[in-house]
Design a protein around this motif. Structure first.
Motif, short mmCIF file in Angstrom:
data_model
loop_
_atom_site.label_atom_id
_atom_site.label_comp_id
_atom_site.label_asym_id
_atom_site.label_seq_id
_atom_site.Cartn_x
_atom_site.Cartn_y
_atom_site.Cartn_z
N ALA A 77 18.69 -4.18 -12.29
CA ALA A 77 17.30 -3.73 -12.41
C ALA A 77 16.38 -4.66 -11.63
O ALA A 77 15.44 -4.21 -10.97
N LYS A 78 16.65 -5.95 -11.70
CA LYS A 78 15.83 -6.93 -10.99
C LYS A 78 15.87 -6.68 -9.48
O LYS A 78 14.82 -6.70 -8.82
N PHE A 82 12.84 -5.51 -7.01
CA PHE A 82 12.51 -6.37 -5.88
C PHE A 82 12.41 -5.55 -4.59
O PHE A 82 11.45 -5.67 -3.83
N ASP A 83 13.41 -4.72 -4.34
CA ASP A 83 13.41 -3.91 -3.12
C ASP A 83 12.22 -2.96 -3.07
O ASP A 83 11.56 -2.83 -2.02
N LEU A 84 11.94 -2.30 -4.17
CA LEU A 84 10.85 -1.32 -4.20
C LEU A 84 9.49 -1.98 -4.01
O LEU A 84 8.63 -1.47 -3.29
N LEU A 85 9.28 -3.12 -4.66
CA LEU A 85 7.99 -3.80 -4.53
C LEU A 85 7.82 -4.40 -3.14
O LEU A 85 6.70 -4.36 -2.59
N MET A 86 8.88 -4.91 -2.56
CA MET A 86 8.76 -5.41 -1.19
C MET A 86 8.51 -4.27 -0.21
O MET A 86 7.78 -4.44 0.77
N ASN A 87 9.06 -3.10 -0.49
CA ASN A 87 8.76 -1.93 0.34
C ASN A 87 7.27 -1.60 0.29
O ASN A 87 6.68 -1.20 1.29
N ARG A 88 6.66 -1.79 -0.88
CA ARG A 88 5.23 -1.54 -1.01
C ARG A 88 4.44 -2.53 -0.16
O ARG A 88 3.50 -2.14 0.54
N PHE A 89 4.80 -3.79 -0.23
CA PHE A 89 4.08 -4.79 0.56
C PHE A 89 4.26 -4.54 2.05
O PHE A 89 3.32 -4.72 2.83
N ASP A 90 5.46 -4.13 2.44
CA ASP A 90 5.68 -3.81 3.86
C ASP A 90 4.79 -2.65 4.29
O ASP A 90 4.23 -2.67 5.40
N ALA A 91 4.66 -1.65 3.44
CA ALA A 91 3.85 -0.48 3.76
C ALA A 91 2.37 -0.82 3.85
O ALA A 91 1.61 -0.17 4.56
N LEU A 92 1.95 -1.84 3.11
CA LEU A 92 0.54 -2.23 3.09
C LEU A 92 0.19 -3.26 4.16
O LEU A 92 -0.99 -3.60 4.33
N GLN A 93 1.19 -3.75 4.88
CA GLN A 93 0.99 -4.87 5.79
C GLN A 93 -0.13 -4.63 6.81
O GLN A 93 -0.92 -5.54 7.10
N SER A 94 -0.20 -3.43 7.35
CA SER A 94 -1.22 -3.16 8.37
C SER A 94 -2.64 -3.15 7.81
O SER A 94 -3.60 -3.21 8.57
N GLU A 129 10.11 4.11 -12.61
CA GLU A 129 10.90 5.34 -12.71
C GLU A 129 11.88 5.47 -11.55
O GLU A 129 13.04 5.86 -11.73
N VAL A 130 11.42 5.16 -10.33
CA VAL A 130 12.31 5.22 -9.17
C VAL A 130 13.44 4.20 -9.31
O VAL A 130 14.57 4.44 -8.88
N ALA A 131 13.15 3.08 -9.98
CA ALA A 131 14.16 2.05 -10.20
C ALA A 131 15.11 2.42 -11.33
O ALA A 131 16.07 1.69 -11.62
N GLY A 132 14.85 3.57 -11.97
CA GLY A 132 15.73 4.01 -13.05
C GLY A 132 15.39 3.42 -14.39
O GLY A 132 16.21 3.43 -15.32
N LEU A 133 14.16 2.91 -14.54
CA LEU A 133 13.71 2.31 -15.79
C LEU A 133 12.65 3.21 -16.44
O LEU A 133 11.61 3.47 -15.85
N SER A 134 12.92 3.67 -17.62
CA SER A 134 12.03 4.61 -18.29
C SER A 134 10.67 3.98 -18.61
O SER A 134 10.57 2.80 -18.96
N THR A 135 9.63 4.79 -18.50
CA THR A 135 8.28 4.34 -18.86
C THR A 135 7.80 5.04 -20.14
O THR A 135 6.61 5.04 -20.44
#
Length: 200
Positions: A77-78, A82-94, A129-135
């Motif tokens: 899960a960790k 990590f991968d999903l949140l770093m993808n967000r930061f990469d997408a926001l970089q510009s 949810e995308v990480a497979g963790l229920s909300t």
């Protein structure tokens, strides 16, 4: 310019102006002038500057969903978070410099801050949810709140991270998720549950 490209052009112009003169001092009229798009058209697409921020958040959310990888569920899960949140930061970089101005002005504008936190809650719920963790339920609410607090902290690190590979951001995020995972596992054990890959 193609019709489909207009919203992104407006957003890019808005962020450039925010970096140049500060988000608080940017008006829709300024964006219209710089983007060379009629104000009426901009207002139809983005009736407020807050709508522009919502567009950015939604666009990044869509990228997180589009990048969904079935093999990711085989990771811990960790690691998934990590991968999903770093993808967000990469997408926001510009948008980094413009968003720094938004955050700075948001600290002086409670309404803007509340709006940002609402979008953040939605985004973090999606990441989980995308990480497979229920909300769902109490545990889901706690997960969203904890991840949101961590994201806000790491977001500040990212804003000042001038490394090419975002190594400072990655290090801070890894340590933050490790602390959360350790805390979650302790809570699970104290509650009489077995240690599991879904401790987060």
């Amino acid at each position: 310019m193609k019709k489909a490209e207009i919203p992104q052009h407006i957003v890019d112009t808005a962020m450039s102006l925010a970096a140049e003169k500060g988000w608080r001092d940017v008006s829709l009229a300024d964006i219209s002038s710089s983007a060379k798009i009629p104000l009426a058209k901009i207002h139809d697409l983005f009736p407020s500057k807050r709508a522009i921020l919502t567009y950015i958040s939604s666009s990044v959310d869509n990228q997180v969903t589009d990048d969904e990888d079935g093999d990711r569920l085989e990771q811990s899960a960790k690691d998934r978070l990590f991968d999903l949140l770093m993808n967000r930061f990469d997408a926001l970089q510009s948008y980094k410099v413009g968003l720094a101005s938004v955050v700075h002005d948001g600290c002086r504008d409670p309404f803007m801050g509340i709006s940002y936190l609402y979008n953040l809650r939605h985004s973090m719920a999606l990441v989980l949810e995308v990480a497979g963790l229920s909300t769902s339920g109490i545990r889901g609410v706690i997960r969203i709140k904890v991840l949101s607090l961590l994201y806000i902290k790491i977001f500040q690190v990212w804003l000042h991270d001038d490394s090419v590979d975002l190594s400072k951001t990655m290090s801070a995020l890894d340590k933050g998720l490790e602390r959360i995972d350790t805390w979650a596992r302790r809570c699970s054990r104290s509650g009489g549950h077995e240690k599991s890959a879904h401790a987060l």
